[in-house]
Enzyme design. Structure first.
Site, PDB file in Angstrom:
ATOM      1  N   SER A 177       0.844  -1.497   0.017  1.00 22.18           N
ATOM      2  CA  SER A 177      -0.237   0.263  -0.114  1.00 22.18           C
ATOM      3  C   SER A 177       0.454   1.396   0.265  1.00 22.18           C
ATOM      4  O   SER A 177       2.283   1.050   0.390  1.00 22.18           O
ATOM      5  CB  SER A 177      -1.012   0.364   1.347  1.00 22.18           C
ATOM      6  OG  SER A 177      -1.334   1.168   1.434  1.00 22.18           O
ATOM      7  N   TYR A 190      -1.543  -0.231  10.470  1.00 28.89           N
ATOM      8  CA  TYR A 190      -1.349  -0.721   9.014  1.00 28.89           C
ATOM      9  C   TYR A 190      -0.588   0.349   8.610  1.00 28.89           C
ATOM     10  O   TYR A 190       0.353  -0.657   7.655  1.00 28.89           O
ATOM     11  CB  TYR A 190      -2.656   0.479   8.867  1.00 28.89           C
ATOM     12  CG  TYR A 190      -2.801  -0.336   7.433  1.00 28.89           C
ATOM     13  CD1 TYR A 190      -4.203  -1.562   7.201  1.00 28.89           C
ATOM     14  CD2 TYR A 190      -2.830   0.316   6.230  1.00 28.89           C
ATOM     15  CE1 TYR A 190      -3.480  -1.463   5.659  1.00 28.89           C
ATOM     16  CE2 TYR A 190      -2.980   0.624   4.827  1.00 28.89           C
ATOM     17  CZ  TYR A 190      -3.511  -0.740   4.859  1.00 28.89           C
ATOM     18  OH  TYR A 190      -3.521  -0.959   3.519  1.00 28.89           O
TER      19      TYR A 190
END
Length: 284
Positions: A177, A190
């Protein structure tokens, strides 16, 4: 925000204020004949980018093992792929459990043969302020996004190395990501897991590259998957921060990320597209 989404794609595609649609098409426009005959494993295949990638690989002639915890969805996807003329095997597996992953690898070997393409797309995104102390969420993200990938790599490394030693193309694709290198408030843990995954892939290239196994990292920006629906903080979820980003930016589709993965693994075996960052134009 990285690999996040909400199912709001229809809203985003509408023309507003005289502007053209943000996303004119969700369907990939390219085909990859070099994928024919390959044996692929896709984790996180029950939905989102994993499911879209599995469908693309199968549509281009690969036999695909679908790994996820949700057996019902895997069976539905396998049936869909089969009805379209492809070959897919539903293999329920939990990447947070090494015994489950090893069992899945044994089944794949028995029914499909040696794996030459591994797409690690399983992941969870659970944002909250660090001072909320959500150890349950931190543990789940670390165990899925980082250790889960290591478990899968452990299970299929032998296949990839043997494939490459035999003169054929072997690929490991890690779906990370942009959160690996872009800071977002309330996404600290995250982001840390995705930074670890990106760095892990970088290090694996130094181990696998000399043995002709390609390692590629794909880092999506804002993307339409179901991960946004898992956020339990209303101010951060679909009715809050994430929903506002969808409305303002317009997400990529899972199919568009799958198309990037298909392109990456269909290059000649001596060409390694090592690190791809894929963003909506308004986020770039």
């Amino acid at each position: 925000m990285g690999t996040a989404g909400s199912g709001r794609l229809g809203d985003v595609k509408e023309t507003t204020a005289g502007r053209p649609p943000l996303i004119p098409s969700q369907e990939p426009t390219m085909s990859y004949s070099s994928l024919s005959g390959r044996v692929a494993v896709v984790t996180g295949a029950a939905s989102g980018m994993g499911a879209a990638t599995a469908k693309l690989l199968a549509a281009n002639g690969a036999a695909v093992a679908l790994l996820s915890r949700r057996e019902d969805r895997l069976k539905e996807l396998a049936a869909e792929i089969g009805a379209a003329g492809g070959r897919a095997l539903a293999v329920p597996a939990d990447v947070t459990d090494q015994r489950s992953v090893d069992g899945a690898a044994e089944r794949v070997a028995a029914e499909l043969g040696r794996v030459d393409l591994l797409v690690a797309a399983a992941g969870v995104m659970l944002p909250n302020p660090v001072d909320d102390g959500r150890i349950d969420e931190w543990t789940r993200m670390i165990d899925t996004n980082v250790t889960g990938v290591l478990r899968v790599v452990r299970a299929f490394t032998g296949d990839l190395v043997a494939t490459a030693a035999g003169g054929r193309t072997a690929d490991l694709v890690a779906v990370s990501s942009i959160a690996s290198h872009v800071s977002f408030p309330n996404y600290a843990v995250y982001s840390a897991t995705k930074a670890a995954l990106t760095h892990l892939a970088t290090s694996l290239r130094s181990e696998f590259g000399p043995r002709d196994v390609r390692v590629s990292t794909v880092e999506p920006g804002l993307t339409d998957t179901e991960l946004g629906a898992h956020i339990d903080n209303p101010s951060l979820g679909l009715d809050g921060q994430l929903g506002a980003m969808f409305d303002a930016i317009g997400p990529l589709s899972a199919e568009e990320i799958a198309d990037v993965i298909g392109f990456t693994v269909s290059r000649p075996r001596h060409v390694n597209l090592r690190h791809l960052v894929v963003l909506p134009t308004r986020q770039a």
